[in-house]
Design an enzyme around this catalytic site. Structure first.
Site, PDB file in Angstrom:
ATOM      1  N   HIS A 150       0.814  -1.212   0.000  1.00 44.00           N
ATOM      2  CA  HIS A 150       0.000   0.000   0.000  1.00 44.00           C
ATOM      3  C   HIS A 150       0.853   1.270   0.000  1.00 44.00           C
ATOM      4  O   HIS A 150       0.428   2.308  -0.536  1.00 44.00           O
ATOM      5  CB  HIS A 150      -0.932   0.010   1.212  1.00 44.00           C
ATOM      6  CG  HIS A 150      -1.946  -1.086   1.169  1.00 44.00           C
ATOM      7  ND1 HIS A 150      -2.692  -1.457   2.269  1.00 44.00           N
ATOM      8  CD2 HIS A 150      -2.338  -1.925   0.171  1.00 44.00           C
ATOM      9  CE1 HIS A 150      -3.504  -2.451   1.960  1.00 44.00           C
ATOM     10  NE2 HIS A 150      -3.298  -2.751   0.686  1.00 44.00           N
TER      11      HIS A 150
ATOM     12  N   ARG B   5      -3.046  -9.815   5.366  1.00 43.02           N
ATOM     13  CA  ARG B   5      -2.984  -9.447   3.950  1.00 43.02           C
ATOM     14  C   ARG B   5      -1.769  -8.571   3.648  1.00 43.02           C
ATOM     15  O   ARG B   5      -1.602  -8.096   2.539  1.00 43.02           O
ATOM     16  CB  ARG B   5      -4.292  -8.762   3.532  1.00 43.02           C
ATOM     17  CG  ARG B   5      -5.487  -9.715   3.537  1.00 43.02           C
ATOM     18  CD  ARG B   5      -6.698  -9.091   2.877  1.00 43.02           C
ATOM     19  NE  ARG B   5      -7.353  -8.117   3.748  1.00 43.02           N
ATOM     20  CZ  ARG B   5      -8.385  -7.359   3.386  1.00 43.02           C
ATOM     21  NH1 ARG B   5      -8.865  -7.451   2.149  1.00 43.02           N
ATOM     22  NH2 ARG B   5      -8.934  -6.513   4.234  1.00 43.02           N
ATOM     23  N   PHE B   6      -0.946  -8.332   4.648  1.00 43.88           N
ATOM     24  CA  PHE B   6       0.393  -7.760   4.475  1.00 43.88           C
ATOM     25  C   PHE B   6       0.389  -6.398   3.787  1.00 43.88           C
ATOM     26  O   PHE B   6       1.343  -6.050   3.086  1.00 43.88           O
ATOM     27  CB  PHE B   6       1.299  -8.727   3.702  1.00 43.88           C
ATOM     28  CG  PHE B   6       1.168 -10.159   4.128  1.00 43.88           C
ATOM     29  CD1 PHE B   6       1.480 -10.546   5.419  1.00 43.88           C
ATOM     30  CD2 PHE B   6       0.686 -11.120   3.253  1.00 43.88           C
ATOM     31  CE1 PHE B   6       1.339 -11.859   5.837  1.00 43.88           C
ATOM     32  CE2 PHE B   6       0.540 -12.441   3.653  1.00 43.88           C
ATOM     33  CZ  PHE B   6       0.867 -12.813   4.947  1.00 43.88           C
ATOM     34  N   CYS B   7      -0.651  -5.600   3.989  1.00 44.34           N
ATOM     35  CA  CYS B   7      -0.764  -4.286   3.343  1.00 44.34           C
ATOM     36  C   CYS B   7      -0.581  -4.399   1.837  1.00 44.34           C
ATOM     37  O   CYS B   7       0.033  -3.542   1.197  1.00 44.34           O
ATOM     38  CB  CYS B   7       0.253  -3.306   3.926  1.00 44.34           C
ATOM     39  SG  CYS B   7      -0.025  -2.894   5.654  1.00 44.34           S
ATOM     40  N   ALA B   8      -1.111  -5.490   1.275  1.00 48.29           N
ATOM     41  CA  ALA B   8      -1.056  -5.718  -0.172  1.00 48.29           C
ATOM     42  C   ALA B   8      -2.370  -6.348  -0.612  1.00 48.29           C
ATOM     43  O   ALA B   8      -2.398  -7.401  -1.229  1.00 48.29           O
ATOM     44  CB  ALA B   8       0.118  -6.610  -0.522  1.00 48.29           C
TER      45      ALA B   8
END
Length: 437
Positions: free
Chosen positions: A124, A361-364
């Site tokens: 992100h 979701r790993f900022c993705a």
């Protein structure tokens, strides 16, 4: 047999927390196995030593005549040269210190005089900032080669000021051919920016050789968790843009009617800077540059292969991968376990085995949606990871699949936790973690 087989301690410099003991829900304690380097890496010993040496001299920088101020100023400004050498910056590229990669890319986004092209695999931090000046998203293909052709088509169809790409995926660790992408961008009259948050701790970066125009990375992912990041990039856009923050230190002169801003890097570093964070980042760059590159790479690849091979033998484990033709990745392994939610697995690994992994979701979010999963597990390897750690993680996942957890787990406030959780948290007076420090 590789030199790293049966390794119980890191062959590299000591990292903070390598001897940490953590409590287990079933009682007792165990050495912590850290597989969350991709989120925040522990400090290298060289970094903590540098900070300990500088702390007695900590003072305000740039305008203080006192001896401590002179020392602090020298450390702060000399760190620019250290970072510049670490990435082999070109003569027209300046080093701007920031809070982290996200701060660096937001700063750059305000300097770009036109559209920015991005892929839909980005963190992100390298996806959201570009929307303010015109973001064009290129959907990836199943292969890197076809993805590159889509980038070419996008840049050829309509001019863009900037191509912003990840150096290494924070989800799978897969690498893009940065030198090739830089050449393509330049042929189209476009500059290239690289989010190197995951790349910089694992691979040496040469801006002159690759042709990268802008590079951003964070100290906290590069073994310097003291709150500093960096943007290295070409001066002209940085000098032409409005300051990232308006305040002292960013100016040449101020009157009641106007202001004359200083050029970069000072232009974008208003306020009292994070002297200790910058010194830590420079120390980490020095330390990483001092390791033998081939030995570090061999260590990482051996442990990553060992982890993948071991997990592959566990029924129900499925790996995440972006491109069919990718041939290299940093030490990140993303996976799911059939029959278990990722958050539940992460809680189990921590509570019953003293193992730290990342889930979610790993900022993705766009990438996870493309890969067809709501969330996953991520085990990331660093300089302090050992074969003993890897084998422990494999055994723990295998035990979960074969026998299930020995403790009860439930969602509380959106997160999986053991119920009850007898481990002490938060109150050092009651034997808990030292949050009072």
């Amino acid at each position: 047999m590789t030199a790293f087989a049966d390794q119980t301690c890191s062959p590299f410099a000591k990292v903070s927390g390598c001897d940490l003991q953590v409590p287990l829900v079933q009682g007792g304690a165990i050495s912590y196995a850290n597989f969350d380097y991709a989120a925040s890496a522990p400090a290298l010993q060289q970094v903590t030593d540098r900070i300990a040496d500088l702390l007695p001299y900590y003072a305000s920088v740039h305008r203080g005549a006192g001896y401590a101020s002179r020392i602090s100023t020298d450390c702060y400004e000399s760190a620019r040269g250290t970072v510049s050498r670490f990435v082999n910056a070109a003569d027209d590229q300046v080093v701007v210190f920031t809070r982290n990669t996200t701060d660096s890319l937001n700063l750059l986004a305000d300097c770009v005089p036109g559209d920015t092209v991005v892929l839909d695999v980005e963190h992100h931090a390298n996806f959201l900032p570009w929307a303010r000046n015109g973001r064009r998203v290129v959907p990836i293909a199943d292969t890197i080669e076809e993805t590159i052709q889509r980038v070419v088509a996008e840049l050829c169809t309509k001019p863009a000021a900037l191509l912003a790409v990840t150096g290494a995926s924070n989800v799978t660790g897969e690498l893009l051919p940065l030198e090739r992408l830089a050449w393509i961008a330049h042929q189209c009259g476009t500059r290239i920016a690289v989010d190197a948050a995951q790349l910089a701790p694992h691979r040496r970066i040469d801006l002159r050789t690759t042709g990268i125009d802008y590079l951003a990375f964070s100290g906290h992912k590069a073994y310097a968790p003291f709150g500093a990041g960096v943007l290295v990039g070409r001066r002209d856009w940085l000098d032409a843009a409005e300051p990232h923050l308006a305040g002292g230190g960013a100016v040449r002169s101020v009157t009641t009617d106007g202001v004359e801003w200083a050029p970069a890097p000072q232009r974008h570093e208003a306020g009292s800077p994070n002297v200790l964070g910058v010194a830590a980042l420079a120390a980490a760059c020095d330390a990483l540059a001092g390791f033998d590159e081939s030995t570090v790479l061999e260590h990482e690849r051996y442990l990553t292969h060992r982890l993948r091979y071991g997990l592959k033998t566990v029924p129900g484990v499925n790996f995440l991968r972006i491109w069919r033709d990718s041939t290299d990745a940093v030490g990140i392994v993303a996976f799911t376990v059939e029959g278990f939610e990722p958050g539940q697995v992460a809680a189990y690994l921590s509570a019953e085995h003293g193992i730290g992994v990342r889930d979610g979701r790993f900022c993705a979010h766009p990438l996870l949606a493309r890969l067809g999963v709501d969330s996953a597990l991520r085990a990331s390897i660093g300089l302090g990871t050992t074969t003993a750690d890897v084998d422990r993680l494999i055994d723990a996942v295998s035990t979960l699949v074969e026998k299930g957890p020995t403790w009860q787990y439930a969602r509380t406030e959106g997160h999986w936790n053991p119920t009850p959780d007898p481990r002490p948290f938060g109150d050092s007076d009651q034997g808990g973690a030292p949050c009072g420090f």
